[in-house]
Design an enzyme around this catalytic site. Structure first.
Site, PDB file in Angstrom:
ATOM      1  N   CYS A  87      16.849   4.085  -8.918  1.00  0.00           N
ATOM      2  CA  CYS A  87      16.390   3.913  -7.529  1.00  0.00           C
ATOM      3  C   CYS A  87      16.836   5.043  -6.605  1.00  0.00           C
ATOM      4  O   CYS A  87      16.045   5.553  -5.807  1.00  0.00           O
ATOM      5  CB  CYS A  87      16.863   2.562  -6.996  1.00  0.00           C
ATOM      6  N   LYS A 140      22.374  10.373 -13.113  1.00  0.00           N
ATOM      7  CA  LYS A 140      20.944  10.075 -13.248  1.00  0.00           C
ATOM      8  C   LYS A 140      20.112  11.027 -12.397  1.00  0.00           C
ATOM      9  O   LYS A 140      18.988  11.378 -12.745  1.00  0.00           O
ATOM     10  CB  LYS A 140      20.668   8.615 -12.865  1.00  0.00           C
ATOM     11  N   HIS A 175      18.607   2.036   0.280  1.00  0.00           N
ATOM     12  CA  HIS A 175      19.577   3.095  -0.004  1.00  0.00           C
ATOM     13  C   HIS A 175      19.324   4.273   0.939  1.00  0.00           C
ATOM     14  O   HIS A 175      18.166   4.560   1.286  1.00  0.00           O
ATOM     15  CB  HIS A 175      19.404   3.637  -1.425  1.00  0.00           C
TER      16      HIS A 175
HETATM   17  P1  NAP Z   1      19.110  -9.575 -10.918  1.00  0.00           P
HETATM   18  O1  NAP Z   1      18.809  -9.911  -9.514  1.00  0.00           O
HETATM   19  O2  NAP Z   1      20.460  -9.872 -11.436  1.00  0.00           O
HETATM   20  O3  NAP Z   1      18.012 -10.301 -11.833  1.00  0.00           O
HETATM   21  C1  NAP Z   1      18.116 -10.325 -13.229  1.00  0.00           C
HETATM   22  C2  NAP Z   1      16.892 -10.996 -13.824  1.00  0.00           C
HETATM   23  O4  NAP Z   1      17.006 -10.958 -15.243  1.00  0.00           O
HETATM   24  C3  NAP Z   1      16.755 -12.463 -13.434  1.00  0.00           C
HETATM   25  O5  NAP Z   1      15.396 -12.788 -13.339  1.00  0.00           O
HETATM   26  C4  NAP Z   1      17.380 -13.179 -14.640  1.00  0.00           C
HETATM   27  O6  NAP Z   1      16.876 -14.472 -14.844  1.00  0.00           O
HETATM   28  C5  NAP Z   1      16.880 -12.286 -15.759  1.00  0.00           C
HETATM   29  N1  NAP Z   1      17.703 -12.459 -16.947  1.00  0.00           N
HETATM   30  C6  NAP Z   1      19.040 -12.337 -17.069  1.00  0.00           C
HETATM   31  N2  NAP Z   1      19.420 -12.636 -18.329  1.00  0.00           N
HETATM   32  C7  NAP Z   1      18.297 -12.962 -19.014  1.00  0.00           C
HETATM   33  C8  NAP Z   1      18.031 -13.374 -20.344  1.00  0.00           C
HETATM   34  N3  NAP Z   1      19.016 -13.492 -21.247  1.00  0.00           N
HETATM   35  N4  NAP Z   1      16.746 -13.624 -20.689  1.00  0.00           N
HETATM   36  C9  NAP Z   1      15.755 -13.509 -19.799  1.00  0.00           C
HETATM   37  N5  NAP Z   1      15.943 -13.113 -18.507  1.00  0.00           N
HETATM   38  C10 NAP Z   1      17.208 -12.858 -18.133  1.00  0.00           C
HETATM   39  O7  NAP Z   1      18.884  -8.020 -11.213  1.00  0.00           O
HETATM   40  P2  NAP Z   1      17.865  -6.977 -10.511  1.00  0.00           P
HETATM   41  O8  NAP Z   1      18.577  -6.280  -9.414  1.00  0.00           O
HETATM   42  O9  NAP Z   1      16.571  -7.655 -10.230  1.00  0.00           O
HETATM   43  O10 NAP Z   1      17.707  -5.871 -11.637  1.00  0.00           O
HETATM   44  C11 NAP Z   1      16.965  -6.059 -12.797  1.00  0.00           C
HETATM   45  C12 NAP Z   1      16.805  -4.732 -13.526  1.00  0.00           C
HETATM   46  O11 NAP Z   1      16.229  -3.770 -12.658  1.00  0.00           O
HETATM   47  C13 NAP Z   1      18.105  -4.080 -14.015  1.00  0.00           C
HETATM   48  O12 NAP Z   1      17.841  -3.435 -15.231  1.00  0.00           O
HETATM   49  C14 NAP Z   1      18.426  -3.077 -12.947  1.00  0.00           C
HETATM   50  O13 NAP Z   1      19.205  -2.005 -13.409  1.00  0.00           O
HETATM   51  C15 NAP Z   1      17.026  -2.608 -12.598  1.00  0.00           C
HETATM   52  N6  NAP Z   1      16.890  -2.019 -11.265  1.00  0.00           N
HETATM   53  C16 NAP Z   1      17.288  -2.719 -10.181  1.00  0.00           C
HETATM   54  C17 NAP Z   1      17.112  -2.173  -8.935  1.00  0.00           C
HETATM   55  C18 NAP Z   1      17.542  -2.902  -7.699  1.00  0.00           C
HETATM   56  O14 NAP Z   1      17.384  -2.340  -6.596  1.00  0.00           O
HETATM   57  N7  NAP Z   1      18.048  -4.106  -7.789  1.00  0.00           N
HETATM   58  C19 NAP Z   1      16.518  -0.914  -8.792  1.00  0.00           C
HETATM   59  C20 NAP Z   1      16.111  -0.232  -9.928  1.00  0.00           C
HETATM   60  C21 NAP Z   1      16.296  -0.802 -11.159  1.00  0.00           C
HETATM   61  P3  NAP Z   1      17.692 -15.779 -14.352  1.00  0.00           P
HETATM   62  O15 NAP Z   1      17.417 -15.884 -12.867  1.00  0.00           O
HETATM   63  O16 NAP Z   1      17.062 -16.878 -15.128  1.00  0.00           O
HETATM   64  O17 NAP Z   1      19.117 -15.551 -14.642  1.00  0.00           O
END
Ligand code: NAP
Length: 342
Positions: A131, A224, A253
């Protein structure tokens, strides 16, 4: 594929997943069928799409039957394990994690910069960039095209939503706890029980620690910018020295960038280039206190650049401040834009 697509969101309940759903709806992506996948904890709950309740299913290897496009946003481990199941079922995967970003067989795409890389999809996987990198490149790449960037020195001010839903809750809980206690500004430490996601309290603090440390002292997140920047800009000599800082901002950010170019750069020329760049607003009138603010870009598709000045310590240098909603351009929006290109 027909015009209407069967889209799956893996990690639909997460900070990014929720925004993916919203982007698909707001941008009128041609969704024929929608499959929402998350962990067993969320299976059976519902989320709204175009006014309809869609039941969340547990992510399993056979969850991708009939899926055309699978947007993955549930962490690198999940992507590595389940993306091959999705592609085996015939889907194209757009992956938001870092799992495939540096894989030579996987294009790493910011559509405004290198949509052309989508022509070649040997693994049927496309990676969405980090990001902070994506937001920085929205301003840096047009400048690179005009003046040829050599290197940047940058510091990021990263929102807690970049860590996910639990980190948002943590900043909320710490802030509420302090406010509830009615203590004064010089007594802001919260009890350890409120510190779970980050190694230190995030409320009223700034943590120079995003992602894990490497042997050379940089963090993975900091490297990154150079590694992903080289791939996205097709610029193998690009260098970036970055300090990533987590700040108590909920959303969006900001990055302070000092960039050195091959060719001479003037403020007027830089402003002209940035004003014409897609997906970017120039907000740069310090005399009127106008510059990009995290609060103002939160929830917006466009990134914003300002505080433009000729760098006083670099040759052919420009200093600037770029901000963007990392849940959108740094994640969900960029993924949906990639899907649109596909
Ligand atoms: P998050 O809010 O913690 O959400 C995680 C998601 O993954 C939830 O839907 C969770 O489902 C699901 N999950 C966790 N364990 C799982 C499992 N064993 N099987 C199936 N689903 C599972 O995280 P996020 O911020 O959205 O980030 C998700 C990804 O995007 C990461 O790889 C992160 O590095 C990337 N990312 C994030 C951002 C950002 O700004 N946040 C930016 C770029 C990239 P439950 O609700 O059921 O637990």
């Amino acid at each position: 594929m027909s015009n209407l697509k069967h889209v799956a969101i893996v990690g639909a309940t997460g900070a990014v997943g929720v925004e993916m759903l919203r982007c698909l709806e707001q941008r009128a992506f041609p969704v024929g069928e929608l499959t929402l996948l998350a962990s067993a904890r969320s299976a059976g709950k519902t989320m709204k799409f175009k006014g309809q309740d869609i039941t969340i299913k547990e992510l399993t290897a056979d969850a991708f039957t009939g899926v055309d496009i699978a947007l993955f946003s549930a962490g690198g481990g999940i992507s590595k394990e389940f993306a091959p199941h999705a592609t085996a079922a015939g889907a194209i995967v757009v992956d938001n994690s870092s799992a495939f970003r540096m894989d030579d067989q996987v294009p790493l795409v910011v559509p405004e910069i290198n949509a052309g890389d989508l022509k070649n999809l040997p693994k049927n996987i496309v990676a969405n960039p980090n990001c902070t990198t994506a937001i920085t490149l929205m301003a840096l790449y047009p400048l690179h095209q005009a003046f040829g960037v050599k290197r940047v020195i940058a510091a990021s001010y990263q929102a807690v939503s970049g860590t996910g839903a639990q980190a948002i809750e943590e900043l909320e809980a710490q802030t509420r706890e302090w406010a509830r206690s009615e203590r004064k500004w010089d007594d802001v430490q919260v009890a350890n029980e409120f510190v779970k996601v980050y190694p230190h309290q995030i409320a009223f603090n700034a943590l120079p620690h995003v992602d894990s440390f490497l042997d050379d002292g940089y963090t993975k997140e900091e490297m990154k910018m150079e590694n992903e920047g080289r791939k996205i800009m097709h610029h193998p000599d690009f260098r970036a020295s970055v300090t990533c800082v987590r700040v108590p901002v909920f959303r969006a950010h900001s990055v302070a960038v000092n960039a050195e170019f091959e060719r001479p750069i003037s403020l007027e020329a830089a402003r002209e280039v940035l004003s014409a760049a897609p997906g970017l607003d120039v907000i740069d009138d310090p005399s009127l206190k106008q510059y990009p603010l995290a609060l103002n870009v939160a929830g917006k598709d466009n990134c914003a650049v300002g505080r433009l000045r000729i760098d006083c310590a670099l040759d052919n240098g420009l200093a600037f401040w770029v901000a963007g909603d990392q849940l959108l351009k740094g994640a969900a929006l960029n993924a949906v834009q990639i899907a649109e290109c596909l």
